[in-house]
Design an enzyme around this catalytic site. Structure first.
Site, mmCIF file in Angstrom:
data_model
loop_
_atom_site.group_PDB
_atom_site.id
_atom_site.type_symbol
_atom_site.label_atom_id
_atom_site.label_comp_id
_atom_site.label_asym_id
_atom_site.label_seq_id
_atom_site.Cartn_x
_atom_site.Cartn_y
_atom_site.Cartn_z
ATOM 1 N N THR A 27 -10.702 -17.288 56.686
ATOM 2 C CA THR A 27 -11.278 -17.256 55.620
ATOM 3 C C THR A 27 -10.035 -16.075 54.645
ATOM 4 O O THR A 27 -10.936 -16.837 53.500
ATOM 5 C CB THR A 27 -12.861 -16.753 55.816
ATOM 6 O OG1 THR A 27 -12.038 -15.761 55.711
ATOM 7 C CG2 THR A 27 -13.139 -17.000 56.720
ATOM 8 N N LEU A 28 -9.103 -16.464 54.312
ATOM 9 C CA LEU A 28 -8.439 -15.756 54.242
ATOM 10 C C LEU A 28 -7.322 -16.560 52.863
ATOM 11 O O LEU A 28 -6.750 -16.094 51.878
ATOM 12 C CB LEU A 28 -7.899 -14.031 54.285
ATOM 13 C CG LEU A 28 -8.254 -13.099 54.291
ATOM 14 C CD1 LEU A 28 -7.761 -12.237 55.341
ATOM 15 C CD2 LEU A 28 -8.806 -12.563 53.667
ATOM 16 N N GLU A 100 -10.628 -6.791 58.268
ATOM 17 C CA GLU A 100 -10.488 -7.156 59.178
ATOM 18 C C GLU A 100 -11.196 -6.470 60.754
ATOM 19 O O GLU A 100 -10.832 -6.157 62.150
ATOM 20 C CB GLU A 100 -9.073 -7.458 60.000
ATOM 21 C CG GLU A 100 -8.828 -8.642 58.974
ATOM 22 C CD GLU A 100 -8.984 -9.730 58.517
ATOM 23 O OE1 GLU A 100 -10.415 -9.981 59.672
ATOM 24 O OE2 GLU A 100 -8.362 -10.781 58.225
#
Length: 174
Positions: A27-28, A100
């Site tokens: 998603t980054l 994270e």
């Protein structure tokens, strides 16, 4: 003046600022739901260096009811995973560690990568040609459900991919 030192996935620049390389696969990445976090100056600094594949195969799976991409630290299984390499400062690295959920959800380890395309142009940064091998930090899961290794593996994550598993933003989770 001493030449730059290369310490695992970190580069010590002449300015005495320690920069680390981070490989992002979920998603980054560009165009993905959390990409904006990489360039929020409150989180630190990040610079896109290029794209790469892991030299080894790993299972990249989409799991939980929130459809989160997870890289399972099981070298040799799955597929070579595609992602992006960023150079980040210590502040961004700390933000990413927190984002994270280190050490409860993810761990940060070093992974070997085969460069696909290189854009890094900053001073003190080596220029890598396609096919070159480099290292970067990667976030992989510390624990996972027993069925996760049998989930479909992906070479490249896209929240809008044909897998049909749309990512649920943190802000929208229960």
């Amino acid at each position: 003046m001493n030449p730059p030192l290369f310490i695992s996935a970190s580069v010590h620049l002449h300015s005495s600022v320690l920069m680390s390389r981070v490989f992002v696969y979920g998603t980054l990445k560009k165009g993905q739901p959390n990409y904006h976090r990489m360039f929020d100056s409150n989180n630190g600094k990040a610079e896109y260096l290029g794209s790469a594949f892991t030299t080894q195969k790993y299972p990249l799976v989409i799991a939980t009811k929130y459809n989160i991409p997870f890289l399972l630290n099981i070298p040799g299984q799955g597929l070579r995973v595609y992602g992006e390499i960023y150079k980040v400062d210590d502040q961004m690295l700390k933000f990413l560690d927190d984002f994270e959920s280190i050490p409860t959800l993810y761990q940060r380890t070093v992974v070997q990568l085969e460069v696909k395309e290189w854009a890094g142009k900053s001073e003190g940064e080596e220029i890598l040609s396609p096919g070159s091998i480099t290292e970067a930090f990667v976030y992989s899961t510390t624990t996972y459900q027993p069925d996760w290794p049998s989930l479909p593996c992906h070479e490249s994550y896209d929240t809008k991919g044909d897998h049909g598993l749309k990512y649920t933003y943190r802000e929208a989770r229960e």
